[in-house]
Write a protein that holds these residues in place. Structure first.
Motif, PDB file in Angstrom:
ATOM      1  N   SER B  22       0.479  -1.113   0.406  1.00  0.00           N
ATOM      2  CA  SER B  22       0.189  -0.637   0.374  1.00  0.00           C
ATOM      3  C   SER B  22       0.904   1.667  -0.321  1.00  0.00           C
ATOM      4  N   CYS B  23       2.108   1.114   0.734  1.00  0.00           N
ATOM      5  CA  CYS B  23       2.630   2.749   0.728  1.00  0.00           C
ATOM      6  C   CYS B  23       3.162   2.792  -1.134  1.00  0.00           C
ATOM      7  N   LYS B  24       4.104   1.619  -1.188  1.00  0.00           N
ATOM      8  CA  LYS B  24       4.799   1.313  -2.651  1.00  0.00           C
ATOM      9  C   LYS B  24       3.447   2.309  -3.481  1.00  0.00           C
ATOM     10  N   GLU B  25       2.811   1.548  -3.509  1.00  0.00           N
ATOM     11  CA  GLU B  25       1.676   2.305  -4.661  1.00  0.00           C
ATOM     12  C   GLU B  25       1.171   3.308  -4.061  1.00  0.00           C
ATOM     13  N   TRP B  26       0.715   3.905  -3.047  1.00  0.00           N
ATOM     14  CA  TRP B  26       0.002   5.669  -2.788  1.00  0.00           C
ATOM     15  C   TRP B  26       1.425   6.272  -3.342  1.00  0.00           C
ATOM     16  N   ASN B  27       2.675   6.144  -3.156  1.00  0.00           N
ATOM     17  CA  ASN B  27       4.172   6.888  -3.084  1.00  0.00           C
ATOM     18  C   ASN B  27       5.014   7.086  -4.121  1.00  0.00           C
ATOM     19  N   THR B  28       4.382   5.663  -5.032  1.00  0.00           N
ATOM     20  CA  THR B  28       5.091   5.468  -6.417  1.00  0.00           C
ATOM     21  C   THR B  28       3.686   5.812  -7.391  1.00  0.00           C
ATOM     22  N   SER B  29       2.577   6.583  -6.978  1.00  0.00           N
ATOM     23  CA  SER B  29       1.639   7.141  -7.496  1.00  0.00           C
ATOM     24  C   SER B  29       1.701   8.965  -7.647  1.00  0.00           C
ATOM     25  N   GLY B  30       2.079   9.500  -6.872  1.00  0.00           N
ATOM     26  CA  GLY B  30       1.506  10.998  -6.001  1.00  0.00           C
ATOM     27  C   GLY B  30       3.057  12.015  -6.787  1.00  0.00           C
ATOM     28  N   ASP B  31       2.742  13.277  -6.341  1.00  0.00           N
ATOM     29  CA  ASP B  31       3.077  14.068  -7.177  1.00  0.00           C
ATOM     30  C   ASP B  31       5.151  14.412  -6.985  1.00  0.00           C
ATOM     31  N   ALA B  32       5.014  13.872  -5.876  1.00  0.00           N
ATOM     32  CA  ALA B  32       6.645  13.656  -5.853  1.00  0.00           C
ATOM     33  C   ALA B  32       7.441  12.747  -6.362  1.00  0.00           C
ATOM     34  N   GLY B  33       6.842  12.270  -7.132  1.00  0.00           N
ATOM     35  CA  GLY B  33       8.040  11.525  -8.159  1.00  0.00           C
ATOM     36  C   GLY B  33       7.867   9.554  -7.952  1.00  0.00           C
ATOM     37  N   PRO B  34       8.026   9.322  -8.984  1.00  0.00           N
ATOM     38  CA  PRO B  34       7.917   7.693  -8.696  1.00  0.00           C
ATOM     39  C   PRO B  34       8.549   6.342  -7.747  1.00  0.00           C
ATOM     40  N   LEU B  35       8.622   5.630  -7.285  1.00  0.00           N
ATOM     41  CA  LEU B  35       9.767   5.720  -6.066  1.00  0.00           C
ATOM     42  C   LEU B  35       9.747   4.022  -7.655  1.00  0.00           C
ATOM     43  N   VAL B  36      10.704   3.957  -8.406  1.00  0.00           N
ATOM     44  CA  VAL B  36      11.042   3.105  -9.706  1.00  0.00           C
ATOM     45  C   VAL B  36      11.614   1.794  -8.651  1.00  0.00           C
ATOM     46  N   ASP B  37      11.241   0.835 -10.033  1.00  0.00           N
ATOM     47  CA  ASP B  37      11.976  -0.517  -9.822  1.00  0.00           C
ATOM     48  C   ASP B  37      12.947  -0.223 -10.784  1.00  0.00           C
ATOM     49  N   GLN B  38      13.490  -1.752 -10.698  1.00  0.00           N
ATOM     50  CA  GLN B  38      14.308  -1.426 -11.960  1.00  0.00           C
ATOM     51  C   GLN B  38      14.236  -3.608 -11.870  1.00  0.00           C
ATOM     52  N   ASN B  39      14.480  -4.127 -13.058  1.00  0.00           N
ATOM     53  CA  ASN B  39      14.310  -5.217 -13.351  1.00  0.00           C
ATOM     54  C   ASN B  39      12.817  -5.993 -12.316  1.00  0.00           C
ATOM     55  N   PRO B  40      11.758  -5.655 -12.517  1.00  0.00           N
ATOM     56  CA  PRO B  40      10.394  -5.558 -11.519  1.00  0.00           C
ATOM     57  C   PRO B  40      10.239  -7.367 -11.982  1.00  0.00           C
ATOM     58  N   TYR B  41      10.893  -7.892 -13.085  1.00  0.00           N
ATOM     59  CA  TYR B  41       9.475  -8.904 -13.514  1.00  0.00           C
ATOM     60  C   TYR B  41      10.448  -9.871 -14.091  1.00  0.00           C
ATOM     61  N   ASP B  42      11.825  -9.149 -13.791  1.00  0.00           N
ATOM     62  CA  ASP B  42      13.598  -9.904 -13.759  1.00  0.00           C
ATOM     63  C   ASP B  42      14.003 -10.872 -13.004  1.00  0.00           C
ATOM     64  N   ALA B  43      15.060 -10.639 -13.141  1.00  0.00           N
ATOM     65  CA  ALA B  43      16.140 -12.053 -12.818  1.00  0.00           C
ATOM     66  C   ALA B  43      16.648 -10.705 -11.464  1.00  0.00           C
ATOM     67  N   ASP B  44      16.850 -10.822 -10.150  1.00  0.00           N
ATOM     68  CA  ASP B  44      17.322  -9.523  -9.403  1.00  0.00           C
ATOM     69  C   ASP B  44      16.029  -8.461  -9.477  1.00  0.00           C
ATOM     70  N   PRO B  45      15.167  -8.438  -9.207  1.00  0.00           N
ATOM     71  CA  PRO B  45      14.059  -7.266  -9.009  1.00  0.00           C
ATOM     72  C   PRO B  45      14.663  -5.986  -7.902  1.00  0.00           C
ATOM     73  N   THR B  46      14.541  -5.180  -8.102  1.00  0.00           N
ATOM     74  CA  THR B  46      15.204  -4.582  -7.231  1.00  0.00           C
ATOM     75  C   THR B  46      14.264  -3.460  -6.718  1.00  0.00           C
ATOM     76  N   GLY B  47      13.974  -2.425  -6.104  1.00  0.00           N
ATOM     77  CA  GLY B  47      13.674  -0.979  -6.545  1.00  0.00           C
ATOM     78  C   GLY B  47      13.234  -0.356  -4.665  1.00  0.00           C
ATOM     79  N   THR B  48      12.942   0.913  -4.617  1.00  0.00           N
ATOM     80  CA  THR B  48      12.653   1.703  -3.862  1.00  0.00           C
ATOM     81  C   THR B  48      11.380   1.358  -2.977  1.00  0.00           C
ATOM     82  N   PHE B  49      11.984   1.604  -1.217  1.00  0.00           N
ATOM     83  CA  PHE B  49      10.646   1.440  -0.506  1.00  0.00           C
ATOM     84  C   PHE B  49      10.579   1.745   0.493  1.00  0.00           C
ATOM     85  N   PHE B  50       9.785   2.489   1.213  1.00  0.00           N
ATOM     86  CA  PHE B  50       9.563   3.549   2.241  1.00  0.00           C
ATOM     87  C   PHE B  50       9.389   2.109   3.240  1.00  0.00           C
TER      88      PHE B  50
END
Lengths: 327, 243
Positions: B22-50
């Motif tokens: 829920s945190c990721k969804e809200w904060n990636t959709s806001g005015d402050a900019g997305p919480l970007v993921d790298q390789n979300p559906y691939d090997a070694d997925p990573t990304g920003t989480f609060f």
């Protein structure tokens, strides 16, 4: 911590540049007192350019550490609280002084401004050099305090960090000054090499002291305080995600304990033992010192890089407690 | 002075990660900019989480207990990440105590993340600035939302109500009462950071049932014929008396 090469090159390059400048200014000051032969303006001007080159390279390396280097000017604003901000102010100020000092020598701008007791003239280059030397020392302190001020990085939170940054940088700089003096054919090699040996041996002592201190550190934070459960047996079963994150990349060196130990011996030999031996050989024998001293500087510089890598890798951040098990 | 914070009840958290998503969804959709993921559906997925939920096993088998432990920025009252920032991008709001990053001033030097013992700040690999929990500052003051919805996204998502939200400086707030009455504590108190977020400890929930509470001891039929017991279908006093 993950050793970032941008910061490793920044701290080692400016450390050598600061030390070289201290050597140049020290030689000029002592020559005015009649202790040393006069180094000559050309030598000091070119030496300042060399010091400046090291400082510029270090500054360039530091930009690779930033996500948004175009905003770097903002870093000068919080000098009241941030040691990083203070370093960012002192570094260009020092570079400016080195430039002015070198320019004054290059253009022969050195009219005496007055005399001190004992007929010692007050020269513009001495005033610029003294301010520069003071800034060089301040820069060592501000650079080291960036690390020493973080109290929960216990390996860094010690006055020894400041001592080591200062002594090691100055040692490497004086070795560079000795090599430069030999290359330029200026009779300052014994002075520079002697100071370099003293600082290198001193550095071996202070760095060993911090190694011994860090080997005995007991982490103040434990898994118990980290999650607030008092039970003596707690095991992490999941860190909450299976891919990596900033937390698993930035705060772990991802190397084996054997690699870390190896790096420790490499830097003890490279930064201290081998350069000290080479400097000693130059001092006591009559071999051609140029190549030996250049080798001593290069080996010592690489040793400093290894030392800085180890400095970062050894620091164990308390956040690592939260990332002990993937799943 | 107000100090908004979360109080997380470890006794109730079931480790479902609803607050994380829920945190990721809200904060990636806001005015402050997305919480970007790298390789979300691939090997070694990573990304920003609060916010993350971690799981710990306490005790020794077979006497173990699983503790699910949600971790996000604690909005310290003495935040060590703020004074180290060279640009002033990292700051603590006077008005409500929320620790924030000004994404337009941050140079991405990562120094504040070194200065946080809890590891709750993450550099967004694509935006190249430091990011962290905002306590959903764009929800809690958002007048577009109905008043009951002006709470952090993680609090709204929690199905077991393990996350309480309020002003810990107001002694009558739900969070202050919880801290006071359920033994709320702070993480890593040894560093003097005074985290605003508190955690409520696990509690032993035991219900002792004696046999006479299952079978009525005063049932005359059972007293009269101790053995053999009357069968299940035989009438008891309950069936013949209306209470």
């Amino acid at each position: 911590m993950h050793p970032a090469f941008s910061v490793i090159f920044l701290t080692t390059l400016i450390g050598a540049g600061q030390g070289l400048f201290l050597g140049l200014f020290g030689a000029e000051a002592l020559s005015l007192l009649g202790v040393l032969p006069p180094p000559g303006s050309d030598f000091l001007a070119l030496g300042s350019a060399l010091a400046l080159a090291f400082l510029v390279l270090g500054l360039v390396a530091s930009f690779f550490h930033l996500g948004r280097p175009e905003r770097a000017w903002r870093t000068a604003t919080k000098w009241r609280t941030s040691w990083l901000s203070r370093e960012v102010i002192v570094l260009p100020a020092f570079m400016g002084m080195v430039f002015l000092y070198g320019a004054a020598h290059a253009f022969g701008f050195n009219p005496p401004l007055g005399t001190l007791a004992g007929d010692i003239p007050i020269l513009p280059t001495m005033v610029l050099g003294a301010i520069g030397a003071l800034l060089a020392i301040v820069l060592y302190v501000t650079t080291a305090m960036i690390y020493a001020c973080i109290k929960f990085l216990q390996e860094w939170h010690s006055p020894l960090t400041v001592v080591n940054y200062t002594v090691l940088g100055a040692a490497n700089g004086f070795t560079l000054a000795a090599a430069y003096a030999a290359w330029a054919g200026v009779p300052l090699v014994p002075f520079m090499a002697t100071v370099a040996i003293v600082l290198t041996v001193l550095g071996l002592g202070t760095r060993s002291a911090s190694l011994m201190r860090n080997a005995r550190i007991k982490s103040k934070s434990t898994l118990q305080t980290a999650i607030g459960v008092k039970h003596p047996k707690i095991q992490q079963k999941s860190q909450g995600f299976m891919g990596g994150s900033f937390n698993t990349r930035e705060f772990f060196h991802h190397m084996s304990a054997a690699f870390l130990r190896g790096m420790k011996w490499i830097f003890l030999l490279g930064a201290f033992v081998i350069p000290a031996i080479l400097l000693l050989v130059v001092l006591v024998t009559r071999v051609d010192p140029v190549n030996l001293l250049i080798a001593a500087f290069v080996i010592q510089y690489l040793g400093m890089v290894a030392e800085r890598w180890f400095f970062f890798a050894q620091a164990n951040h308390p956040q690592n407690i939260y990332y002990q098990s993937v799943a | 002075m107000t100090q908004l914070a979360l109080v997380i009840d470890l006794n109730v958290c079931v480790g479902c990660h609803a607050c994380v998503t829920s945190c990721k969804e809200w904060n990636t959709s806001g005015d402050a900019g997305p919480l970007v993921d790298q390789n979300p559906y691939d090997a070694d997925p990573t990304g920003t989480f609060f916010n993350r939920v971690q799981s710990f096993e306490v005790g020794e088998y077979p006497n173990t207990e699983t503790v699910h432990f949600p971790k996000s920025c604690l909005h310290c009252e003495e935040p060590p990440c703020v004074p180290v920032c060279p640009t002033g991008a990292s700051y603590k709001r006077e008005s409500d105590g929320i620790v924030l990053v000004d994404y337009d001033k941050c140079i991405g030097c990562k120094y504040c993340s070194w200065a946080c013992p809890y590891g709750v700040r993450e550099v967004d690999a694509e935006r190249k600035v430091m990011t962290k929990c905002t306590l959903c500052v764009d929800r809690i003051y958002n007048e577009e939302l109905p008043e009951w919805d002006r709470k952090p996204a993680c609090v709204r998502a929690c199905p077991t109500n393990a996350r309480l939200y309020g002003d810990i400086h107001d002694p009558e707030s739900v969070v202050s009462k919880a801290i006071r009455e359920a033994g709320g504590y702070q993480l890593m108190p040894e560093w003097g950071t005074k985290p605003a977020n508190h955690y409520l400890p696990r509690r032993k929930t035991q219900l002792t049932i004696r046999e006479d509470e299952v079978e009525r001891a005063d049932n005359p039929l059972k007293i009269d014929s101790q053995l053999p017991k009357p069968g299940q279908d035989e009438p008891s006093l309950d069936d013949v008396t209306s209470w």
